[in-house]
Enzyme design. Structure first.
Site, PDB file in Angstrom:
ATOM      1  N   GLU A   1     -28.231  98.014  44.321  1.00 21.42           N
ATOM      2  CA  GLU A   1     -28.510  98.480  42.971  1.00 21.42           C
ATOM      3  C   GLU A   1     -29.804  99.292  42.978  1.00 21.42           C
ATOM      4  O   GLU A   1     -30.637  99.143  43.865  1.00 21.42           O
ATOM      5  CB  GLU A   1     -28.643  97.253  42.055  1.00 21.42           C
ATOM      6  CG  GLU A   1     -28.882  97.554  40.589  1.00 21.42           C
ATOM      7  CD  GLU A   1     -28.801  96.294  39.738  1.00 21.42           C
ATOM      8  OE1 GLU A   1     -28.908  96.413  38.504  1.00 21.42           O
ATOM      9  OE2 GLU A   1     -28.617  95.185  40.303  1.00 21.42           O
TER      10      GLU A   1
ATOM     11  N   GLU B   1     -21.070  89.590  43.070  1.00 24.55           N
ATOM     12  CA  GLU B   1     -22.504  89.288  43.172  1.00 24.55           C
ATOM     13  C   GLU B   1     -22.630  87.813  43.532  1.00 24.55           C
ATOM     14  O   GLU B   1     -22.149  86.948  42.808  1.00 24.55           O
ATOM     15  CB  GLU B   1     -23.257  89.567  41.862  1.00 24.55           C
ATOM     16  CG  GLU B   1     -23.433  91.043  41.557  1.00 24.55           C
ATOM     17  CD  GLU B   1     -24.349  91.291  40.352  1.00 24.55           C
ATOM     18  OE1 GLU B   1     -25.288  90.497  40.120  1.00 24.55           O
ATOM     19  OE2 GLU B   1     -24.122  92.289  39.643  1.00 24.55           O
TER      20      GLU B   1
ATOM     21  N   TYR C   1     -25.140  82.846  41.493  1.00 18.88           N
ATOM     22  CA  TYR C   1     -26.334  82.833  42.332  1.00 18.88           C
ATOM     23  C   TYR C   1     -26.779  81.399  42.594  1.00 18.88           C
ATOM     24  O   TYR C   1     -26.686  80.528  41.721  1.00 18.88           O
ATOM     25  CB  TYR C   1     -27.470  83.612  41.662  1.00 18.88           C
ATOM     26  CG  TYR C   1     -27.261  85.115  41.684  1.00 18.88           C
ATOM     27  CD1 TYR C   1     -27.576  85.858  42.814  1.00 18.88           C
ATOM     28  CD2 TYR C   1     -26.749  85.775  40.578  1.00 18.88           C
ATOM     29  CE1 TYR C   1     -27.397  87.236  42.846  1.00 18.88           C
ATOM     30  CE2 TYR C   1     -26.563  87.161  40.597  1.00 18.88           C
ATOM     31  CZ  TYR C   1     -26.880  87.878  41.732  1.00 18.88           C
ATOM     32  OH  TYR C   1     -26.688  89.239  41.760  1.00 18.88           O
TER      33      TYR C   1
ATOM     34  N   GLN D   1     -28.768  91.334  47.739  1.00 19.38           N
ATOM     35  CA  GLN D   1     -28.362  92.728  47.896  1.00 19.38           C
ATOM     36  C   GLN D   1     -28.723  93.197  49.288  1.00 19.38           C
ATOM     37  O   GLN D   1     -29.457  92.514  49.990  1.00 19.38           O
ATOM     38  CB  GLN D   1     -29.011  93.607  46.844  1.00 19.38           C
ATOM     39  CG  GLN D   1     -28.574  93.284  45.431  1.00 19.38           C
ATOM     40  CD  GLN D   1     -29.150  94.280  44.418  1.00 19.38           C
ATOM     41  OE1 GLN D   1     -29.715  95.315  44.728  1.00 19.38           O
ATOM     42  NE2 GLN D   1     -29.024  93.906  43.161  1.00 19.38           N
TER      43      GLN D   1
ATOM     44  N   ASN E   1     -20.225  95.650  33.637  1.00 18.03           N
ATOM     45  CA  ASN E   1     -20.904  94.691  34.505  1.00 18.03           C
ATOM     46  C   ASN E   1     -21.605  93.649  33.624  1.00 18.03           C
ATOM     47  O   ASN E   1     -22.376  94.007  32.740  1.00 18.03           O
ATOM     48  CB  ASN E   1     -21.956  95.391  35.369  1.00 18.03           C
ATOM     49  CG  ASN E   1     -22.824  94.379  36.114  1.00 18.03           C
ATOM     50  OD1 ASN E   1     -22.409  93.802  37.104  1.00 18.03           O
ATOM     51  ND2 ASN E   1     -24.036  94.145  35.611  1.00 18.03           N
ATOM     52  N   GLU E   2     -21.316  92.395  33.881  1.00 15.75           N
ATOM     53  CA  GLU E   2     -21.918  91.309  33.110  1.00 15.75           C
ATOM     54  C   GLU E   2     -21.901  91.627  31.607  1.00 15.75           C
ATOM     55  O   GLU E   2     -22.914  91.510  30.904  1.00 15.75           O
ATOM     56  CB  GLU E   2     -23.333  91.004  33.616  1.00 15.75           C
ATOM     57  CG  GLU E   2     -23.329  90.503  35.053  1.00 15.75           C
ATOM     58  CD  GLU E   2     -24.663  89.930  35.533  1.00 15.75           C
ATOM     59  OE1 GLU E   2     -25.663  90.013  34.794  1.00 15.75           O
ATOM     60  OE2 GLU E   2     -24.694  89.403  36.667  1.00 15.75           O
TER      61      GLU E   2
END
Length: 484
Positions: free
Chosen positions: A24, A298, A239, A347, A171-172
């Site tokens: 990103e 992610e 996450y 990432q 996204n999200e």
């Protein structure tokens, strides 16, 4: 402890895209990480940092998701094409309020993919962008004939269209991408996807809907119910925070952490199995044939940023603990490879659980990098099922490809060794590959002064006898062996 592997039973294909990456416009992920510009003193090819590209080529990155993340829903692609001196400078409000000069845009992204040999996964701006903007971007990237956007692409130096493999729409959207309700997003997705032009009918673009945050099962249910027929894949984000706390700001430190945070991190890593199982079950209700893929686009460790760095840059160290998380998670993805057909660790460089860290001209590979290096032997292989009693603090996976059997084992116990035997229903003649990543300390990591503290080493603890292979596994270890 003995595990029986059914090597003669044909299993699901472990998609190579499970080993995908995500980069990103965030901190030093792209700028200074992947891209230094053509005029940099750091060796580069067309602006792409040579040492980083070469390292990523070694692990055969299959796909790279870009430009975000949260950044995607503020990104207007036209700002990032054309002569660089004329590109608009903007403020990256999501990540540190720093100036983004748009010198890395669509052309640079596809140049990077060409150098890596990777496929494209572009995230469209649904949050602040229009349907027209999105449709024109696809036209710019993929239109072969005469059209306004295709002609503009040619004026900017790219005659042939690029191959757009995967396309994320939103996204999200449940959070920073618009704070939408699933019912609203479903309708908006249906509208946006209707205007994604498919110029190459033989290889249509794979359309990816914004899926749930962690355990938001209602989101998955509503998207599949209301928009399932219009999507090819749905995403999932999760996450691993050592402290399990988003709100307090203290996610736990990357190094110097207490033993209790090693344990909590492993519990969190294993939660991926529960999440994928439950979301897949919901998807099965609407899609029993498993046409729709689950993309975990992610995932990874998220700790406190390193002291002295911009907290908005999400730069963190990467330790043997990260290697454990990577291996446990990849094993889970293999297990669910009937539905999980892509994953993108967050990432690639200098951000969160990165493969690579850079500092000026210096570059180091992280413990996570070495796990991806060993595990690439499972790419596009057939999953091998295993049976036997569960072994405490051990996770394993196995696959066959080209007549070879690859077994990977992670022992995430902090201090106990383990003997493990695999009983095979085939005879194998030789161990052709045997590597390990391990360390003495729970926060062992590589630095620019000591870049090889944790690295991939030859492993001599595997013994093959007829149709059995035994492993002596040290604590804090990830092992991969291949048998011929």
């Amino acid at each position: 402890m003995t595990i029986e592997l059914l090597t003669n039973k044909k299993g699901n294909k472990i998609s190579k895209y499970i080993y995908g990456q995500f980069s990103e416009h965030l901190g030093r992920g792209i700028y200074e990480g992947l891209y230094v510009g053509e005029n940099s003193n750091i060796p580069n090819v067309n602006g792409m940092r040579t040492d980083v590209v070469e390292a990523l080529k070694q692990i055969h990155v299959p796909v790279l998701r870009w430009p975000g993340g949260l950044f995607a829903d503020t990104y207007h692609w036209k700002d990032g094409v054309g002569p660089k001196e004329g590109r608009k400078k903007i403020v990256n409000t999501n990540w540190g309020d720093v100036t983004e000069d748009n010198s890395f845009g669509t052309h640079e992204y596809f140049e990077l993919l060409k150098q890596l040999g990777a496929d494209s996964y572009v995230a469209a701006n649904m949050g602040s962008g229009t349907i027209q903007e999105m449709a024109e971007w696809v036209e710019y990237m993929t239109m072969d004939g005469e059209s306004p956007m295709a002609n503009w692409r040619r004026q900017n130096g790219q005659n042939d269209p690029w191959k757009l493999k995967f396309f994320g729409i939103g996204n999200e959207s449940w959070g920073g991408g618009g704070n939408m309700r699933p019912e609203y997003y479903s309708d908006l997705y249906r509208q946006y996807q209707a205007f994604v032009p498919q110029y190459n009918k033989d290889e249509p673009i794979v359309k990816v809907a914004c899926g749930p945050n962690e355990d938001d099962y209602e989101w998955t249910d509503k998207i599949m119910q209301n928009a399932g027929e219009f999507l090819d894949a749905i995403s999932l984000h999760y996450y691993d925070l050592p402290t399990n706390t988003w709100g307090t700001g203290n996610k736990g430190d990357a190094t110097g952490f207490p033993e209790s945070e090693w344990d909590s991190t492993m519990v969190n890593a294993k939660k991926m199995d529960e999440l994928v199982t439950k979301h897949s079950t919901i998807m099965d209700k609407y899609d029993p044939e498993k046409r729709v893929s689950l993309f975990v686009d992610e995932w990874g460790m998220w700790t406190n940023s390193e002291p002295g760095t911009n907290p908005g840059f999400l730069y963190q160290q990467n330790t043997i603990r990260d290697a454990m998380v990577a291996a446990i998670t990849l094993n889970i993805f293999h297990k669910h490879s009937d539905r999980v057909r892509m994953a993108n660790i967050a990432q690639t460089v200098n951000v969160l659980q990165a493969m690579i860290l850079t500092d000026g001209e210096k570059m180091i590979k992280t413990p996570t990098y070495y796990v991806f290096d060993m595990y690439q032997r499972h790419m596009d292989a057939q999953l091998v099922e295993g049976f036997g009693e569960e072994i405490e603090n051990v996770s394993y996976t196995a696959s066959t490809k080209d007549g070879e059997l690859t077994i990977s084992v992670v022992k995430y116990d902090k201090d106990k060794e383990q003997d493990i035997e695999f009983d095979l229903d085939n005879k194998y003649s030789d161990i052709t590959y045997s590597k390990v990543v391990t360390a003495d300390k729970i926060d062992a990591h590589n630095t620019f002064d000591n870049p090889d503290v944790v690295s991939e080493q030859d492993y001599d603890g595997a013994k093959l006898s007829d149709s059995k292979v035994s492993l002596k596994v040290a604590p804090k270890s990830v092992i991969t062996i291949t048998l011929k």
